[in-house]
Design a protein around this motif. Structure first.
Motif, PDB file in Angstrom:
ATOM      1  N   ASP A  25       0.912  -1.139  -0.144  1.00  0.00           N
ATOM      2  CA  ASP A  25       0.018  -0.154   0.145  1.00  0.00           C
ATOM      3  C   ASP A  25       0.914   1.384  -0.048  1.00  0.00           C
ATOM      4  O   ASP A  25       2.110   1.004   0.141  1.00  0.00           O
ATOM      5  CB  ASP A  25      -1.150  -0.155   1.083  1.00  0.00           C
ATOM      6  N   ILE A  26       0.440   2.355  -0.340  1.00  0.00           N
ATOM      7  CA  ILE A  26       1.205   3.502  -0.308  1.00  0.00           C
ATOM      8  C   ILE A  26       0.733   4.555   0.876  1.00  0.00           C
ATOM      9  O   ILE A  26       1.866   4.861   1.529  1.00  0.00           O
ATOM     10  CB  ILE A  26       1.200   4.245  -1.765  1.00  0.00           C
ATOM     11  N   ASP A  27      -0.279   5.216   0.638  1.00  0.00           N
ATOM     12  CA  ASP A  27      -0.683   6.042   1.590  1.00  0.00           C
ATOM     13  C   ASP A  27      -0.745   5.565   3.321  1.00  0.00           C
ATOM     14  O   ASP A  27      -1.282   4.797   3.446  1.00  0.00           O
ATOM     15  CB  ASP A  27      -2.067   6.693   1.520  1.00  0.00           C
ATOM     16  N   GLY A  28       0.338   6.144   3.948  1.00  0.00           N
ATOM     17  CA  GLY A  28       0.263   5.862   5.328  1.00  0.00           C
ATOM     18  C   GLY A  28       1.321   4.626   5.613  1.00  0.00           C
ATOM     19  O   GLY A  28       1.500   4.321   6.818  1.00  0.00           O
ATOM     20  N   THR A  29       1.510   4.059   4.584  1.00  0.00           N
ATOM     21  CA  THR A  29       2.513   2.842   4.676  1.00  0.00           C
ATOM     22  C   THR A  29       3.987   3.151   4.001  1.00  0.00           C
ATOM     23  O   THR A  29       4.763   3.398   4.953  1.00  0.00           O
ATOM     24  CB  THR A  29       2.109   1.795   3.680  1.00  0.00           C
ATOM     25  N   LEU A  30       4.236   3.757   2.978  1.00  0.00           N
ATOM     26  CA  LEU A  30       5.266   4.509   2.357  1.00  0.00           C
ATOM     27  C   LEU A  30       5.377   5.662   2.437  1.00  0.00           C
ATOM     28  O   LEU A  30       6.436   6.417   2.968  1.00  0.00           O
ATOM     29  CB  LEU A  30       5.515   3.836   0.966  1.00  0.00           C
ATOM     30  N   THR A  31       4.452   6.428   2.363  1.00  0.00           N
ATOM     31  CA  THR A  31       4.479   7.925   2.358  1.00  0.00           C
ATOM     32  C   THR A  31       3.522   8.591   3.616  1.00  0.00           C
ATOM     33  O   THR A  31       2.316   8.060   3.882  1.00  0.00           O
ATOM     34  CB  THR A  31       4.110   8.670   1.290  1.00  0.00           C
TER      35      THR A  31
ATOM     36  N   LEU B  33      -6.969  -0.683   8.183  1.00  0.00           N
ATOM     37  CA  LEU B  33      -7.787  -1.959   8.462  1.00  0.00           C
ATOM     38  C   LEU B  33      -8.360  -2.833   7.027  1.00  0.00           C
ATOM     39  O   LEU B  33      -8.041  -4.003   7.122  1.00  0.00           O
ATOM     40  CB  LEU B  33      -9.057  -1.727   9.244  1.00  0.00           C
ATOM     41  N   TRP B  34      -8.521  -1.790   5.959  1.00  0.00           N
ATOM     42  CA  TRP B  34      -8.992  -2.359   4.599  1.00  0.00           C
ATOM     43  C   TRP B  34      -7.816  -3.242   4.153  1.00  0.00           C
ATOM     44  O   TRP B  34      -8.000  -4.038   3.220  1.00  0.00           O
ATOM     45  CB  TRP B  34      -9.276  -1.165   3.682  1.00  0.00           C
ATOM     46  N   ASP B  35      -6.616  -2.923   4.370  1.00  0.00           N
ATOM     47  CA  ASP B  35      -5.354  -3.368   3.786  1.00  0.00           C
ATOM     48  C   ASP B  35      -5.559  -4.840   4.296  1.00  0.00           C
ATOM     49  O   ASP B  35      -5.221  -5.961   3.664  1.00  0.00           O
ATOM     50  CB  ASP B  35      -4.150  -2.873   3.939  1.00  0.00           C
ATOM     51  N   LEU B  36      -5.555  -5.010   5.734  1.00  0.00           N
ATOM     52  CA  LEU B  36      -5.610  -6.085   6.107  1.00  0.00           C
ATOM     53  C   LEU B  36      -6.763  -7.083   5.763  1.00  0.00           C
ATOM     54  O   LEU B  36      -6.594  -8.293   5.632  1.00  0.00           O
ATOM     55  CB  LEU B  36      -5.660  -6.143   7.904  1.00  0.00           C
TER      56      LEU B  36
END
Length: 225
Positions: A12-18, A177-180
């Motif tokens: 994922d990108i938002d909040g994960t990588l950036t 949560l949506w990623d999980l």
């Protein structure tokens, strides 16, 4: 999580990588409001699917508009709004993100990016961690509506570069949560990135969570060996 030699890592990108969630959400809401939805809901987590395109289509249906939702116009409005947002507050990386991406590359992992963001935003965010979106596999809400569709396509693209990869060597990394949920729905191992309340949501559901990628490399790198 079983240890594996190498495979596919889906980010994922938002909040994960950036650190880009606030800028993204402000720009997305500004873009949505240009369509004059009479009762726009802005608690994005309450929508059926947590992606920009799916939220847009659900809001369109709730407004009972007769025409089809114009995703290209949403993309344009989002681009204008996001450029304004990042002019005043540029995206920054989650600590250690670029270093960890390089570590994965050095250790022959196939890295794919899968995000619920529209593509323009994803490209800008990846640039903040030194990634040229034209040179990597990136799947966004501009192409698919649901997280599961996005992640499935990411696996397909990653598998083209790593044909031997299979389910136990595909790892999903995200902050929400949506990623999980998407990882669980697809039976994928999951690693969370986050801190405080956001981390607790994931740890309460049994996911390993690290507050940044330096911490992951110091304390969880065995998950990738």
């Amino acid at each position: 999580m079983n240890k594996v030699d190498s495979g596919i890592v889906i980010f994922d990108i938002d909040g994960t990588l950036t650190d880009s969630v606030e800028q993204h959400q402000r720009a997305f809401e500004i873009a949505l409001r240009t369509f004059s939805f009479p009762n726009l809901r802005t608690n994005w987590g309450d929508y059926t699917h947590h992606t920009d395109s799916a939220i847009f289509e659900e809001a369109w249906e709730e407004a009972h508009y007769e025409s089809r939702p114009d995703l290209s116009e949403l993309e344009y409005q989002y681009r204008c709004a996001l450029e304004h947002e990042i002019a005043s507050r540029p995206f920054t990386e989650i600590t250690g993100a670029a270093v960890f991406l390089q570590w994965l590359k050095d250790h022959s992992w196939s890295v794919v990016f899968a995000t619920g963001s529209l593509r323009f935003g994803a490209v800008k965010k990846l640039a903040a961690v030194g990634v040229d979106a034209e040179k990597v596999d990136l799947v966004t809400a501009s192409e698919f509506r649901t997280r599961e569709e996005i992640v499935r396509e990411a696996i397909r693209l990653g598998s083209k570069k790593f044909p031997a990869a299979h389910k136990h060597s595909v790892i999903s990394i995200g902050d929400g949560l949506w990623d999980l949920k998407a990882a669980n729905n697809l039976n994928l191992p999951f690693i969370g990135i986050g801190r405080d309340a956001k981390a607790k949501v994931l740890t309460d559901l049994g996911a390993p969570v690290f507050d940044n990628f330096i911490n992951l490399m110091n304390n969880g790198i065995g998950l990738f060996r």
